[in-house]
Design a protein around this motif. Sequence first.
Motif: not given
Lengths: 248, 226
Positions: B166-188
């Motif tokens: 889950s830490l690797v999103m800090m260097i720009g990898i779009v892993e599961v947690l990051k995808v989750g954040q993106q989906i939440i953002e898009a559907n705010r």
Amino acid sequence: MSNKDTILTVEHLYKAFDGTSVLEDINLEVQKGEVIVLVGPSGCGKSTFLRCLNALEETDEGRVLLDGEVINPAEGKSLSHVRERIGMVFQSYDLFPHKTILDNIMLAPLKVQKRDKEGVKAEAIELLERVGLFSHKDKYPRQLSGGQKQRVAIVRALIMHPEVLLLDEITAALDPEMVREVLDVVLSLAKEGRTMVMVTHEMAFARAVADRIIFIDGGKVVEEAAPDEFFDAPRTERAARFLKTFSF
Amino acid sequence: MFGSLGFDVLFKGTNMARLLGGLGIALKISLISVAISIAAGIVIGILISLKNPVMDGVFKVYLEIVRIMPQMVLLFIVYFGAAKAMGLNLSPELSSIIVFSFWGIAEMSDLVRGAVTSIPAIQYESSAALGFNRWQTYAYVIIPQTARRIIPMSINLITRMIKTTSLVMMIGIVEVLKVGQQIIEANRKSSPNAAFGIFATVFVLYFLACYPISCLSKYLEKKWEN
């Protein structure tokens, strides 16, 4: 000169650990079918001596011969080949914990001697029956008592058809009630004429099983005698003192 | 009710597939790192068990560095630091595999060292007394026992690596947690409660990935306890 029935010869054996002498000028001839019991106080060097016989310890000076062939010091040839001819059972349980009883027994004849599996299995089962452990053949060592484990260890050594069997205080770690079952097996091996060299602290057993007692103290052979002679009338004062520690 | 908890967002467009893809990236990074860690860890662990003082000293420092340093700092050093200082242009995925392996090799080596040195001397001696040569002793007696001690613990390392991805999103990898954040953002706007539904799903995904592995580890540990 050794006679033709000599199976194991030890000539002027010296061994030291870190400059401290442990064995000094030990000489011994073991005849085929003979049972030799080494006795002596703790730390006198008897176990080290036993370990020199199958080259688990290398001699500093002197040599050990098996049937006329020098086996210690090892002279470049394969030690493992010599060791399969000399069986050994140790004081602490030395079975392989990741293998069943049957597999413990079968591993060395299959892998070291490359024998036929069916034949080895049949012999393993026969030996297990003989020591009363056939019903335990599929168990793991941890499921057995100490006495049972030692009987398996004896079987594991026997299946290699060793010319000499070395037993290093094999009952010393056992609860008293388990000593008998192990010693009975050793007694029956002696009766059938197996060549054995053993270290034990069970004096009554030593007297019953031995053809010859060798008393070692301070790394030297102090006395060597037939069992009745040794236990009833030790020639040396040191042996007498040692034997006294066993009487009450 | 279902919708108000934000689970409805999962079924919009390709959201669920995107989450699974993110999980795939996390699993890929951790599994590659674990494979490297196990292979290198076995070699290094056996070398250390030989008790060479120099190797011992170097390994102790290495192990301490890994224990003290947060993984995130290591990720930043390798990804941002190496790029600037050494002109290395490492991809985020490669950077994270390097960091995870750096960590995993240290742990595996220590596990292997512990397992090898915990095999009692009598096992070597009784093998020798039975006529096994050195190679046979290792093949039939020492390595099988060592493996049984190592495998359950190294499986445990896999689950910890999966969690730490889950830490690797800090260097720009779009892993599961990051995808989750993106989906939440898009559907705010359309689903203001999406955070609960998405993160709960991420939780379940991590659980589904790690739980069988941890069960396997427990099973093997129990099976081989001797």
